[in-house]
Design a protein around this motif. Structure first.
Motif, PDB file in Angstrom:
ATOM      1  N   GLY A  81       0.619  -1.005   0.291  1.00  0.00           N
ATOM      2  CA  GLY A  81       0.104   0.272   0.240  1.00  0.00           C
ATOM      3  C   GLY A  81       0.407   0.782  -0.202  1.00  0.00           C
ATOM      4  O   GLY A  81       1.877   1.111   0.411  1.00  0.00           O
ATOM      5  N   ARG A  82      -0.089   2.434   0.076  1.00  0.00           N
ATOM      6  CA  ARG A  82       1.041   3.281  -0.728  1.00  0.00           C
ATOM      7  C   ARG A  82       1.302   3.469   1.396  1.00  0.00           C
ATOM      8  O   ARG A  82       1.247   3.781   2.118  1.00  0.00           O
ATOM      9  CB  ARG A  82       0.082   5.352  -0.357  1.00  0.00           C
ATOM     10  N   GLU A  83       2.745   4.541   1.287  1.00  0.00           N
ATOM     11  CA  GLU A  83       3.122   4.821   2.127  1.00  0.00           C
ATOM     12  C   GLU A  83       3.365   3.670   3.262  1.00  0.00           C
ATOM     13  O   GLU A  83       3.779   3.813   4.354  1.00  0.00           O
ATOM     14  CB  GLU A  83       1.952   5.678   3.519  1.00  0.00           C
ATOM     15  N   THR A  84       4.318   2.948   2.177  1.00  0.00           N
ATOM     16  CA  THR A  84       4.500   1.062   2.748  1.00  0.00           C
ATOM     17  C   THR A  84       5.645   1.039   1.821  1.00  0.00           C
ATOM     18  O   THR A  84       5.922   0.979   0.983  1.00  0.00           O
ATOM     19  CB  THR A  84       3.740  -0.004   3.097  1.00  0.00           C
ATOM     20  N   VAL A  85       7.003   0.448   3.276  1.00  0.00           N
ATOM     21  CA  VAL A  85       8.124   0.330   2.674  1.00  0.00           C
ATOM     22  C   VAL A  85       8.120  -1.472   2.973  1.00  0.00           C
ATOM     23  O   VAL A  85       8.301  -2.008   3.729  1.00  0.00           O
ATOM     24  CB  VAL A  85       9.487   0.880   2.998  1.00  0.00           C
ATOM     25  N   VAL A  98       2.435  -2.793  -6.284  1.00  0.00           N
ATOM     26  CA  VAL A  98       2.731  -2.027  -5.687  1.00  0.00           C
ATOM     27  C   VAL A  98       2.165  -0.306  -5.836  1.00  0.00           C
ATOM     28  O   VAL A  98       2.622  -0.207  -6.784  1.00  0.00           O
ATOM     29  CB  VAL A  98       4.557  -1.803  -6.463  1.00  0.00           C
ATOM     30  N   GLU A  99       1.920  -0.091  -4.240  1.00  0.00           N
ATOM     31  CA  GLU A  99       1.202   1.999  -4.601  1.00  0.00           C
ATOM     32  C   GLU A  99       2.358   2.357  -3.460  1.00  0.00           C
ATOM     33  O   GLU A  99       2.440   3.357  -3.572  1.00  0.00           O
ATOM     34  CB  GLU A  99      -0.330   1.188  -3.636  1.00  0.00           C
ATOM     35  N   GLY A 100       2.803   1.085  -2.687  1.00  0.00           N
ATOM     36  CA  GLY A 100       4.377   2.127  -2.224  1.00  0.00           C
ATOM     37  C   GLY A 100       5.809   1.794  -2.636  1.00  0.00           C
ATOM     38  O   GLY A 100       6.033   1.793  -3.993  1.00  0.00           O
ATOM     39  N   ARG A 101       6.550   1.294  -2.130  1.00  0.00           N
ATOM     40  CA  ARG A 101       8.383   0.853  -1.960  1.00  0.00           C
ATOM     41  C   ARG A 101       8.283   0.552  -2.385  1.00  0.00           C
ATOM     42  O   ARG A 101       8.442  -0.775  -0.422  1.00  0.00           O
ATOM     43  CB  ARG A 101       9.143   2.485  -1.298  1.00  0.00           C
TER      44      ARG A 101
END
Length: 194
Positions: A81-85, A98-101
Motif C-alpha cells: 500500500g501507499r506509504e508502505t516500504v 506496488v502502490e508504495g515502495r
C-alpha cells in the motif's frame, strides 16, 4: 372608532401589570425551544452493527463481490500500500501490486503492477508487467511489458512484448527476448566433419 389606550382594560380602567421576573422569562423561553419547529422528528433509529464475515474481507481483498463461500481459487496477491516500504525477497507471488515502495533483492511473480504512486528498485522477474510508477534495476518480463504515460523504467530491461503509452519512458539497456525461442527445445547440431 376610538381605540383603547395601552394598558387600559375593556371598561376603560387602567390595568396594573406586574413586571415579569427573569425566572418567568427563562421558563417561557425554554418552553418555546422545546416545541418542535417544522417537521417533527422521532428518536433516532438504533444503529445496527452487521458483523463482517472473514470470507467477505477476503473476497473484498481479491476484488470479488461480498457474500458466498470463501474463495478457494483466487491468486496469491501481494499489495504494498501507499506509504508502505517493503525490503527483501518476494517469491511465490502470482500478482504483485506496488502502490508504495519496494526494495527487492529478488522479486519473482506472475504479474506485476506498479501504480502511479509506486516505486520498485531491485531485481524483478515477471510474466507480465504494467508500470505506471517507477522501476529502477533489472527487469525481466517474459510476456507483455506495458509502460503507462506516468511510468518510468530505468536499468536493464528484457521483454517479450512491449507497449509504451505516450509519455512513458524507458532508459538503460533494453533487449527483446523472444518468448517462443525461450520455450523451444534445443536441437542437436551436427559438428562439421574434418
Amino acid at each position: 372608532m376610538f381605540s383603547r389606550k395601552k394598558g387600559e382594560g375593556e371598561d376603560g380602567e387602567r390595568e396594573d401589570r406586574q413586571p415579569e421576573t427573569d425566572a418567568q422569562n427563562a421558563a417561557q423561553n425554554a418552553a418555546a425551544d422545546a416545541q418542535p419547529r417544522g417537521r417533527e422528528r422521532g428518536p433516532a433509529p438504533p444503529r445496527v452493527r452487521v458483523p463482517v464475515r472473514r470470507t467477505d474481507a477476503v473476497r473484498r481483498v481479491h476484488g470479488l463481490p461480498p457474500g458466498g463461500p470463501a474463495p478457494t481459487d483466487v491468486e496469491n496477491r501481494l499489495v504494498v500500500g501507499r506509504e508502505t516500504v517493503l525490503r527483501g525477497h518476494i517469491a511465490s507471488c502470482e500478482r504483485l501490486v506496488v502502490e508504495g515502495r519496494v526494495d527487492a533483492e529478488s522479486c519473482s511473480c506472475g504479474s506485476m503492477e506498479i501504480a502511479a504512486t509506486g516505486d520498485l528498485k531491485g531485481i524483478a522477474d515477471a510474466e507480465t508487467a504494467d508500470i505506471s510508477g517507477t522501476f529502477e534495476g533489472t527487469l525481466s518480463v517474459r510476456g507483455l511489458l506495458a509502460v503507462r504515460a506516468t511510468g518510468r523504467v530505468s536499468g536493464s530491461v528484457s521483454y517479450g512484448d512491449l507497449e509504451i503509452e505516450q509519455g512513458g519512458r524507458i532508459c538503460g539497456e533494453i533487449k527483446f527476448e523472444d518468448p517462443e525461442a525461450a520455450r523451444a527445445p534445443l536441437r542437436a547440431v551436427d559438428a562439421p566433419a574434418g
